[in-house]
Motif scaffolding. Sequence first.
Motif, short mmCIF file in Angstrom:
data_model
loop_
_atom_site.label_atom_id
_atom_site.label_comp_id
_atom_site.label_asym_id
_atom_site.label_seq_id
_atom_site.Cartn_x
_atom_site.Cartn_y
_atom_site.Cartn_z
N LEU A 74 -17.53 41.48 -12.61
CA LEU A 74 -17.59 41.48 -10.90
C LEU A 74 -16.45 40.56 -10.22
O LEU A 74 -16.29 39.48 -10.55
N PRO A 75 -15.88 41.10 -9.18
CA PRO A 75 -14.78 40.33 -8.49
C PRO A 75 -15.61 39.38 -7.55
O PRO A 75 -16.79 39.57 -6.99
N CYS A 76 -14.91 38.08 -7.44
CA CYS A 76 -15.45 37.17 -6.66
C CYS A 76 -15.08 37.39 -5.17
O CYS A 76 -15.82 36.79 -4.36
N ILE A 77 -14.04 38.16 -4.87
CA ILE A 77 -13.66 38.41 -3.30
C ILE A 77 -12.82 39.94 -3.27
O ILE A 77 -12.48 40.39 -4.40
N VAL A 78 -13.20 40.58 -2.35
CA VAL A 78 -12.49 41.75 -2.03
C VAL A 78 -11.32 41.83 -1.11
O VAL A 78 -11.47 41.02 0.01
N LEU A 79 -10.26 41.96 -1.29
CA LEU A 79 -9.03 41.91 -0.45
C LEU A 79 -8.58 43.52 -0.20
O LEU A 79 -8.62 44.10 -1.03
N GLY A 80 -8.23 43.81 0.88
CA GLY A 80 -7.81 44.81 1.45
C GLY A 80 -6.41 44.91 1.43
O GLY A 80 -5.82 43.92 1.71
N PRO A 107 -14.85 56.74 -1.03
CA PRO A 107 -13.85 56.55 -0.05
C PRO A 107 -12.48 55.57 -0.23
O PRO A 107 -11.72 55.39 0.84
N VAL A 108 -12.63 55.01 -1.16
CA VAL A 108 -11.68 53.68 -1.36
C VAL A 108 -10.83 53.89 -2.76
O VAL A 108 -11.50 54.62 -3.71
N LEU A 109 -9.81 53.25 -2.87
CA LEU A 109 -8.96 53.16 -3.98
C LEU A 109 -8.97 51.62 -4.38
O LEU A 109 -8.86 50.90 -3.55
N SER A 110 -9.21 51.36 -5.68
CA SER A 110 -9.52 50.05 -5.84
C SER A 110 -9.04 49.45 -7.15
O SER A 110 -8.93 50.50 -8.12
N ALA A 111 -8.49 48.32 -7.34
CA ALA A 111 -8.13 47.87 -8.57
C ALA A 111 -8.60 46.35 -8.71
O ALA A 111 -9.04 46.10 -7.88
N VAL A 112 -8.85 45.97 -9.82
CA VAL A 112 -9.25 44.57 -10.41
C VAL A 112 -8.24 43.73 -10.89
O VAL A 112 -7.80 44.22 -12.00
N GLN A 122 -10.70 42.12 -6.45
CA GLN A 122 -10.67 43.25 -6.48
C GLN A 122 -9.70 43.54 -4.90
O GLN A 122 -9.81 43.11 -4.10
N LEU A 123 -8.81 44.54 -5.26
CA LEU A 123 -8.03 45.11 -4.08
C LEU A 123 -8.26 46.28 -3.72
O LEU A 123 -8.69 46.97 -4.77
N THR A 124 -8.48 46.87 -2.43
CA THR A 124 -9.06 47.92 -1.97
C THR A 124 -8.20 48.56 -0.87
O THR A 124 -7.63 47.83 -0.11
N GLN A 125 -8.09 49.91 -0.87
CA GLN A 125 -7.35 50.66 0.16
C GLN A 125 -8.23 51.94 0.76
O GLN A 125 -8.56 52.63 -0.31
N PRO A 126 -8.58 52.00 1.80
CA PRO A 126 -9.20 53.07 2.17
C PRO A 126 -8.75 54.50 2.05
O PRO A 126 -7.31 54.40 1.97
#
Length: 137
Positions: A74-80, A107-112, A122-126
């Motif tokens: 699990l990521p400790c934080i999510v950044l957009g 609804p998102v694209l994510s990478a860790v 985690q990095l996310t993009q809607p």
Amino acid sequence: MIRIAMTSVYVDDEERAHAFYGDVLGFETRTNLDLGGARFITVVAPGQDVELLLEPGDSPLAEQYRRGLREAGLPCIVLGVDDLRAEHERLSGLGVRFTQPPTEHGPVLSAVLDDTVGNLVQLTQPLARDREAAPGS
């Protein structure tokens, strides 16, 4: 009105974390104080006000928390981000290790990625949902 002013992430090494979050991820230093044996370092994403405190993670509670998150993946934080695929390519070119490549999740694209100081981030993009059927079709 209540808003988030600061949040924190526990790190193994504050100076190494400062270099990673600043030089690699592109955050700007807001505060860097020597507290006599420890540092108080906060960074911010360009153009934003929410500070990220690079918190020493050497207490037993912090170590247990970080170990538990990491073991669970699990990521400790999510950044957009605006363009995750471009960020993935840029960061990979800088030697950043990803534990999950860009992947669609609803609804998102994510990478860790591994932040090199004990955490998964985690990095996310809607995603635009242009594929939805038009009304009446």
